[in-house]
Design a protein around this motif. Sequence first.
Motif, mmCIF file in Angstrom:
data_model
loop_
_atom_site.group_PDB
_atom_site.id
_atom_site.type_symbol
_atom_site.label_atom_id
_atom_site.label_comp_id
_atom_site.label_asym_id
_atom_site.label_seq_id
_atom_site.Cartn_x
_atom_site.Cartn_y
_atom_site.Cartn_z
ATOM 1 N N LEU A 18 -80.126 -11.600 39.343
ATOM 2 C CA LEU A 18 -80.320 -13.118 39.003
ATOM 3 C C LEU A 18 -79.284 -13.742 39.703
ATOM 4 N N PRO A 19 -79.924 -15.042 40.003
ATOM 5 C CA PRO A 19 -78.715 -16.004 40.678
ATOM 6 C C PRO A 19 -77.774 -16.197 39.846
ATOM 7 N N SER A 20 -76.456 -16.162 40.639
ATOM 8 C CA SER A 20 -75.111 -16.301 40.426
ATOM 9 C C SER A 20 -74.995 -17.331 38.969
ATOM 10 N N PRO A 21 -75.370 -18.478 39.267
ATOM 11 C CA PRO A 21 -75.209 -19.506 38.192
ATOM 12 C C PRO A 21 -75.754 -18.966 36.925
ATOM 13 N N LEU A 22 -76.877 -18.286 36.880
ATOM 14 C CA LEU A 22 -77.666 -17.987 35.618
ATOM 15 C C LEU A 22 -76.959 -16.833 34.974
ATOM 16 N N GLN A 23 -76.186 -16.153 35.716
ATOM 17 C CA GLN A 23 -75.237 -14.970 35.182
ATOM 18 C C GLN A 23 -74.381 -15.369 34.052
ATOM 19 N N ALA A 26 -85.248 -21.917 33.208
ATOM 20 C CA ALA A 26 -85.258 -21.922 34.669
ATOM 21 C C ALA A 26 -86.403 -20.834 34.843
ATOM 22 N N CYS A 27 -86.986 -19.922 33.991
ATOM 23 C CA CYS A 27 -88.183 -19.150 34.585
ATOM 24 C C CYS A 27 -89.405 -20.273 34.645
ATOM 25 N N ARG A 28 -89.339 -21.357 33.637
ATOM 26 C CA ARG A 28 -90.668 -21.751 33.713
ATOM 27 C C ARG A 28 -90.746 -22.888 35.104
ATOM 28 N N ALA A 29 -89.452 -22.975 35.659
ATOM 29 C CA ALA A 29 -89.519 -23.867 36.870
ATOM 30 C C ALA A 29 -89.756 -22.903 38.222
ATOM 31 N N ASP A 30 -89.462 -21.590 38.072
ATOM 32 C CA ASP A 30 -89.325 -20.774 39.250
ATOM 33 C C ASP A 30 -90.099 -19.115 38.828
ATOM 34 N N PRO A 31 -91.257 -19.180 39.566
ATOM 35 C CA PRO A 31 -92.007 -17.938 39.096
ATOM 36 C C PRO A 31 -91.274 -16.477 39.399
ATOM 37 N N ALA A 32 -90.511 -16.604 40.614
ATOM 38 C CA ALA A 32 -89.713 -15.652 41.094
ATOM 39 C C ALA A 32 -88.778 -14.994 39.582
ATOM 40 N N LEU A 33 -88.447 -16.151 39.048
ATOM 41 C CA LEU A 33 -87.330 -15.659 37.990
ATOM 42 C C LEU A 33 -88.279 -15.105 36.834
ATOM 43 N N TYR A 52 -76.674 -13.380 30.369
ATOM 44 C CA TYR A 52 -77.217 -14.848 30.605
ATOM 45 C C TYR A 52 -77.248 -15.372 29.525
ATOM 46 N N HIS A 53 -77.800 -16.665 29.322
ATOM 47 C CA HIS A 53 -78.111 -17.578 28.168
ATOM 48 C C HIS A 53 -79.691 -17.392 28.022
ATOM 49 N N PRO A 54 -80.200 -16.767 27.082
ATOM 50 C CA PRO A 54 -81.664 -16.560 26.828
ATOM 51 C C PRO A 54 -82.725 -18.063 27.159
ATOM 52 N N ALA A 55 -81.911 -18.904 26.415
ATOM 53 C CA ALA A 55 -82.849 -20.239 26.229
ATOM 54 C C ALA A 55 -82.688 -20.882 27.570
ATOM 55 N N VAL A 56 -81.498 -20.904 28.349
ATOM 56 C CA VAL A 56 -81.231 -21.551 29.482
ATOM 57 C C VAL A 56 -82.232 -20.587 30.731
ATOM 58 N N SER A 76 -79.205 -24.061 34.081
ATOM 59 C CA SER A 76 -80.717 -24.216 34.479
ATOM 60 C C SER A 76 -80.785 -25.549 35.452
ATOM 61 N N VAL A 77 -80.120 -26.060 35.338
ATOM 62 C CA VAL A 77 -79.821 -27.366 36.360
ATOM 63 C C VAL A 77 -78.340 -27.479 36.767
ATOM 64 N N LEU A 78 -78.375 -27.825 38.023
ATOM 65 C CA LEU A 78 -76.882 -27.843 38.725
ATOM 66 C C LEU A 78 -76.474 -29.282 39.018
ATOM 67 N N PRO A 79 -75.391 -29.890 38.795
ATOM 68 C CA PRO A 79 -74.262 -29.188 38.186
ATOM 69 C C PRO A 79 -74.684 -28.830 36.926
ATOM 70 N N SER A 80 -73.989 -27.663 36.213
ATOM 71 C CA SER A 80 -74.541 -27.073 34.905
ATOM 72 C C SER A 80 -74.054 -28.242 33.724
ATOM 73 N N ARG A 81 -74.831 -28.169 32.698
ATOM 74 C CA ARG A 81 -74.615 -28.913 31.301
ATOM 75 C C ARG A 81 -73.888 -28.052 30.460
ATOM 76 N N PRO A 82 -72.985 -28.697 29.376
ATOM 77 C CA PRO A 82 -72.369 -28.136 28.391
ATOM 78 C C PRO A 82 -73.539 -27.506 27.526
ATOM 79 N N LEU A 83 -73.169 -26.400 26.750
ATOM 80 C CA LEU A 83 -73.973 -26.091 25.754
ATOM 81 C C LEU A 83 -73.736 -26.457 24.360
ATOM 82 N N ASP A 84 -74.751 -26.710 23.478
ATOM 83 C CA ASP A 84 -74.298 -27.262 21.973
ATOM 84 C C ASP A 84 -73.318 -26.598 21.389
#
Length: 389
Positions: A157-162, A136-143, A128-132, A169-177
């Motif tokens: 983990l939910p498939s997109p976060l893998q 996602a963890c801030r928005a979802d207590p289960a994560l 996964y991407h740690p910052a992503v 962390s949002v969908l559709p996903s955004r490119p990383l720096d």
Amino acid sequence: MYGLIVIGLLWAAFLFLLRRDLASAWAEPCLRAPVLVFEGDDWGFGPPAQADALRDIAGVLRRHADAEGRHPVMTLGVVLSGPDPERPDEPEAGLRLDDALLRPVLDSINDGARDRVFALQLHGMQHYHPAVLDRACRADPALAAWRRQPLPATEDLPSPLQSRWTDASVLPSRPLDAADIRQRATAEVTEFVRVFGQPPAVAVPPTFVWNDQVESAWAAAGVQVIVTPGERYEARGSDGLPVDSGHLYRNGQRCPSGLMAVVRNDYYEPVRGHRAPQGLEALVRKWRQRRPLLLETHRSNFVGRHARHPESLQALDDLLLGAQQGFPDIRFLSVEALAAAYAAGNGLIDRRPWVRLQALAARVLVSGRRRKIAALLSGLTLLALAGAF
Ligand SMILES: [Zn+2]
């Protein structure tokens, strides 16, 4: 005579429609012997039960050998790190694979690699991407709760976060720096070297979501080969599914990044019911195309909530036995060795024109519709020829 001209035009139209597939299939080298590789993903960071599972898998692989004495290889897509149980809420604080908690897992990996039944490939610093994930963890207590478990399984983990190489962390996903990608892709190669003493020759992008920046950074850090599913996804859509990018890959293709592509072209997931007959069928199909069979298989068959460890070991054993009986000249190779054969272009590569033409037909006439049209045109050609002479 007119009949022959019409049939010639029909053939020309058919081949014109297939021109892209034909060009790509012709460019891919043909193998001289069937090749089988098990492509095992997701090993490394995670449940300690992996240590025993890997030992058992290595035991099955050691029982078999090809005509040249090589054991079958399971490549291990290695995940080097995950949440630190002492600092779970610090995204960048990872527990490393050589930590005492994971030492038995690392020992099993190294034992199998020493005996050449495992070949180690880079899957990622984390799956996964740690910052992503942190966002996602801030928005979802289960994560957040997932991250606080000791040695959690990333399969949960939910498939997109893998996906490591897009911000899902949002969908559709955004490119990383781009700088973030470069730094992380380089750091994970450095970490692989620190843990295993040598750079990874092969990398496998988690969930097959990656882009040019990832490829270039890996290539610059010393990676030589990338495992692909034959195409590239670069993002996750609003439904969370991987999005096609239009980039296609074939075996032995030299990418602009300098990496060589290989194609993982079937599955062997015993928890999903795959058994020796399906594996053997796939081997027959790939051999007809003069392609290797790279069977994707995940740690989740052997470890975790849904695992069926004894059945999965048996399925592995049965397939290897059947493969050797059905294909006495089968070769058991690592992906690295296969890529080296493609690069060298000799030995394992068959250049005879009639073999290449047969493989071309098998590669291109993959759908029932295409086969029917080709059969119809062949039949019409014969009839017309019989009438003309
Ligand atoms: Zn994976």
